[in-house]
Design an enzyme around this catalytic site. Structure first.
Site, mmCIF file in Angstrom:
data_model
loop_
_atom_site.group_PDB
_atom_site.id
_atom_site.type_symbol
_atom_site.label_atom_id
_atom_site.label_comp_id
_atom_site.label_asym_id
_atom_site.label_seq_id
_atom_site.Cartn_x
_atom_site.Cartn_y
_atom_site.Cartn_z
ATOM 1 N N GLU A 150 0.839 -1.212 0.000
ATOM 2 C CA GLU A 150 0.000 0.000 0.000
ATOM 3 C C GLU A 150 0.871 1.259 0.000
ATOM 4 O OE1 GLU A 150 -3.463 -0.181 2.510
ATOM 5 O OE2 GLU A 150 -3.614 2.010 2.559
ATOM 6 N N LYS A 202 -8.136 -1.425 10.704
ATOM 7 C CA LYS A 202 -7.442 -1.829 9.466
ATOM 8 C C LYS A 202 -6.220 -0.935 9.261
ATOM 9 C CE LYS A 202 -6.572 -1.788 4.866
ATOM 10 N NZ LYS A 202 -5.710 -0.855 4.138
ATOM 11 N N ASP A 250 4.025 -14.511 11.594
ATOM 12 C CA ASP A 250 2.764 -14.988 11.021
ATOM 13 C C ASP A 250 1.700 -13.899 11.152
ATOM 14 O OD1 ASP A 250 0.330 -16.214 10.525
ATOM 15 O OD2 ASP A 250 0.828 -18.066 11.576
ATOM 16 N N HIS A 298 -2.543 10.183 0.406
ATOM 17 C CA HIS A 298 -2.668 8.840 -0.167
ATOM 18 C C HIS A 298 -2.486 8.888 -1.679
ATOM 19 C CE1 HIS A 298 -3.910 4.671 -0.093
ATOM 20 N NE2 HIS A 298 -4.679 4.938 -1.153
#
Ligand code: MEV
Length: 435
Positions: free
Chosen positions: A85, A277, A293, A390
């Site tokens: 991202e 998130k 993990d 962004h």
């Protein structure tokens, strides 16, 4: 009509690729080229990656970035982050720089206990099973002697086995709830091996236990839990409210809006999920870079976010006596030995970059990365909005999608310095350049 394949895993890598190309592609040569472009030129390194999983046909690259200037507990770190991202590393770096000038991050490990369960079926008298467990518990523990010899020598191992009657939740359901200290290992293999040994001993002993008449307990399964609310870490930043003052906003207004945004995420699930998130953007990137993990971490963290019976924010913020405080508390089962940590050369490098932390230190670093990521997101959201930063970071992806040349890219980067980026604006601009 396509036919199923048998013995696929036994084929050589070349045979697997040939089969895939013949079965699923028309432009086999082009596809083969892409697959092969991602091979490592060092055969031994390629073999290492091929050996990680079954049926590996090539490698899948993700960018490995670094967010410098993280001041954590008085030490400066450059934090490794693996993510696709565009804005994640930039956001973490900005937050790190912001807090570098305001005292940095502090963090502490609250607890490090992991757990796993032997799940049981039993339809007899619960008192008999309880008595059997009490009588057999020393044997269950002793049966782990060989398995946990090394772990115990280092100060870890099984902590306890508890017998739980869960038959009110699910008829006939009982559990051996086992707790472990696994030190610098994430511990999944160690825990699962211990659980399976406990299950075997339990079954053998149950066969010979006279008080069980026809109804004997049966082991359904034995597996660690990725929900680790007793393996907790906390990271925090704080400063005087006035020190939050930025170009476009006073410290007081910023702090008020920031705390409000956090409180919304604490009370509204739709917002909480996106909020968390964003936190996981930072957490996963470091977890992945260090060969840990991330699915285990994700599952455990989200369950923790719902521990009060509803899904809420993992971060908290308050203003008290003129001090702004922002913190995160979350469960993280991480390892700095075992698994991929020393096997994957880049995971090893990531840990070296972090000055070879132990698991407790890594928990703190990862928590700080999550907090930084959330700070950057909320800071943008309550001031200029998220899209400005962004889309600026995404500009290069759009240019690459449009197959822009290096001259076009250079011109576009200049042009969009002051203008907001959107896919159509970039498309129009490139079209204009080309016409
Ligand atoms: C985008 O990947 C993450 C954010 O949506 C997080 C948030 O809204 O807090 C920006």
């Amino acid at each position: 009509m396509r036919q199923p394949v048998s013995g696929f895993s036994k084929k050589s890598k070349e045979q697997k690729i040939e089969w895939l190309l013949a079965t699923y592609f028309k432009d086999a040569d082009d596809v083969k080229k892409i697959i092969q472009q991602y091979y490592n030129s060092d055969d031994a390194l390629q073999q290492l990656h091929d050996d990680f999983i079954e049926n590996a046909i090539t490698n899948y690259f993700l960018p490995f970035g670094v967010a410098p200037n993280f001041l954590l507990n008085g030490q400066l770190y450059a934090i490794p982050m693996v993510t696709e991202e565009s804005s994640v590393v930039a956001a973490a770096s900005n937050a790190a720089k912001f807090w570098l000038e305001r005292g940095g991050f502090t963090s502490e490990v609250i607890s490090t206990v992991k757990n796993g369960q032997v799940h049981l079926d039993y339809y007899g008298d619960a008192n008999v099973l309880t008595e059997f467990f009490e009588a057999t518990k020393p044997k269950l523990i002793a049966s782990l002697d060989a398995l946990q010899k090394n772990m115990k020598r280092r100060g870890g191992g099984l902590l306890d086995i508890e017998f739980l009657d869960a038959s009110e939740t699910l008829e006939g359901y009982f559990q051996l709830h086992c707790t472990f200290e696994t030190l610098d290992a994430m511990g999944a293999n160690f825990i699962n091996s211990c659980l399976e040994q406990i299950a075997t001993t339990f079954t053998t002993e149950a066969q010979n236990y006279k008080a069980f008449t026809q109804k004997k307990p049966r082991v359904v399964m034995s597996i660690l839990s990725n929900y680790v609310p007793e393996c907790l870490v906390r990271a925090e930043v704080h400063c005087k409210v006035e020190d939050l003052t930025q170009k476009e906003v006073s410290g007081e207004v910023f702090a008020k809006n920031f705390v409000r945004a956090i409180n919304i995420a604490k009370s509204e699930t739709r917002r909480a999920v996106t909020h968390n998130k964003g936190i996981m953007n930072g957490i996963d990137a470091v977890v992945l870079a260090t060969g840990n993990d991330f699915r285990a971490v994700e599952a455990g963290v989200h369950a923790y976010a719902a521990k009060n019976g509803y899904y809420g924010s993992l971060t908290h913020a308050q203003v008290e006596d003129g001090v702004f405080r922002f913190w995160i508390e979350l469960p993280l089962a991480l390892g700095t030995v075992g698994g991929l940590t020393s096997l994957h050369p880049l995971a090893k490098f990531a840990l070296q970059l972090l000055q070879n932390p132990n698991a407790r230190e890594l928990m703190q670093l990862v928590a700080a990365a999550g907090l930084a990521q959330n700070f950057a997101a909320i800071k943008s959201l309550v001031t200029v909005g998220i899209q400005k930063g962004h889309m600026k970071m995404h500009l290069m992806n759009i240019l690459n999608q449009l197959e822009a040349s290096s001259t076009e890219k250079e011109k576009a980067l200049k042009h969009f310095k002051e203008i907001s980026v959107s896919h159509s604006a970039v498309e129009n601009y490139i079209e204009e350049l080309r016409s």
